[in-house]
Design a protein around this motif. Sequence first.
Motif: not given
Length: 431
Positions: A267-273
Amino acid sequence: MLSLLGFLTICVFLGLILTKRLSVLLSLILVPVVFGLIAGFGPKEIGEMVLGGIRQVAPTGILLIFAVLYFSMMIDTGLFDPVISGIIRFAQGDPLKITLCTAVLTMLVHLDGDGTATFMITVTALFPVYKKLGMNKLILPCIVALSAGVMHLVPWSGTVARALNVMKTDPAHLIIPILPAMIGGVLWVLFVAFFLGKKERKRLGVVHLDYDHRQQLSDEQKESRRPALFWLNAVLTIVLIAALMLSLAPPSALFIVGFAVAILINYPSQTDQRKRIQAHAANVFSVSIIVFAAGVFSGILTGTKMIDAMALSIVTMIPNEHAAYLPALVGVTSMPLSLVFTPDAYYFGVVPVLKTAATHYGLNPIEIGRAAILGQMTTGFPLSPLTASTFVLVGLSEVELGDHQKFTFKWAFGTTILMTIIAIASGAISI
């Protein structure tokens, strides 16, 4: 006096949680504080004991937080979907096959010696199947507990590591002599799984299980799956477990780094993290907070010297003419004492006293260590309210701790009794 207060602390604590008069969290905190005050210690002294106990469990708490996050995330990615699908295809709605698969899967997963990871993987994978068939919800945590308990005798588990440290010996002298007992324990667990599964088959019958766990996933769960990264996640998890087994770094550090790498890859996206962390935040908090409460409990019992007094009381109860039975007595009592003593308290507080007593009586002191690991925080750890992973097991299984203990205790105690008998018969323990 301290010994009596110590045993009263344990009895009141167990009584409160078994009767559900007080939550485990509050019992772990309030009961030792009250008895610490009764023992004559002031608020400042008890406060220092509390902080000391919390410092002792902090590495475990950190490990638990990041281990839960790591394996929760791997479940989100779908890493264990093939295992679940394989078990469902094999079982074909047969409760007997399901219980046997539960035992075998748990034993394989627990080769890493990590109770939290084992419970996260096995219960999460199998709970929907048990629920779909309407099986007794206490059977899943029971079989998982028994299977993990007997496999906790691997040399790299935290319990055996403590025993090796205290006995000042190596796995060849401590573990190899009890391998026949361990094999007997494995067969016993498979028998229990067969027995419970057969009862459920008789009650429910073999039903057509039109169940595909992937079809039961919510839109959010489907979105979190990463099938393209399956092999990368598998390799990462294998490397992490291998690093744990080889003790390349402290377990908490390994999971911190492993989680950071895994979430960045998947999950490279910070939102997904943030979504993934928030999705499991409640579970992480509810489990980790118990660890620190357990630190309060053990910190006060250790700081007030109640544990030392209890250990001396146990030794003084053994008459000289019965001293030869000391290793066997340790073996028989090892599992129930998991409900009373933390692993640190038992192996660093009680075992040294018993080891000294064995030497005094002319016995081989290493037999005390062999007897202790046949139950104390091995077969007993998945039932102990002093073990953080126990709360992962009951929480994921959606059962109460007291109900789990009542249902599983006799089978877990039976495992220890059988292994003790085999250890005596094979000469690992003398009488």
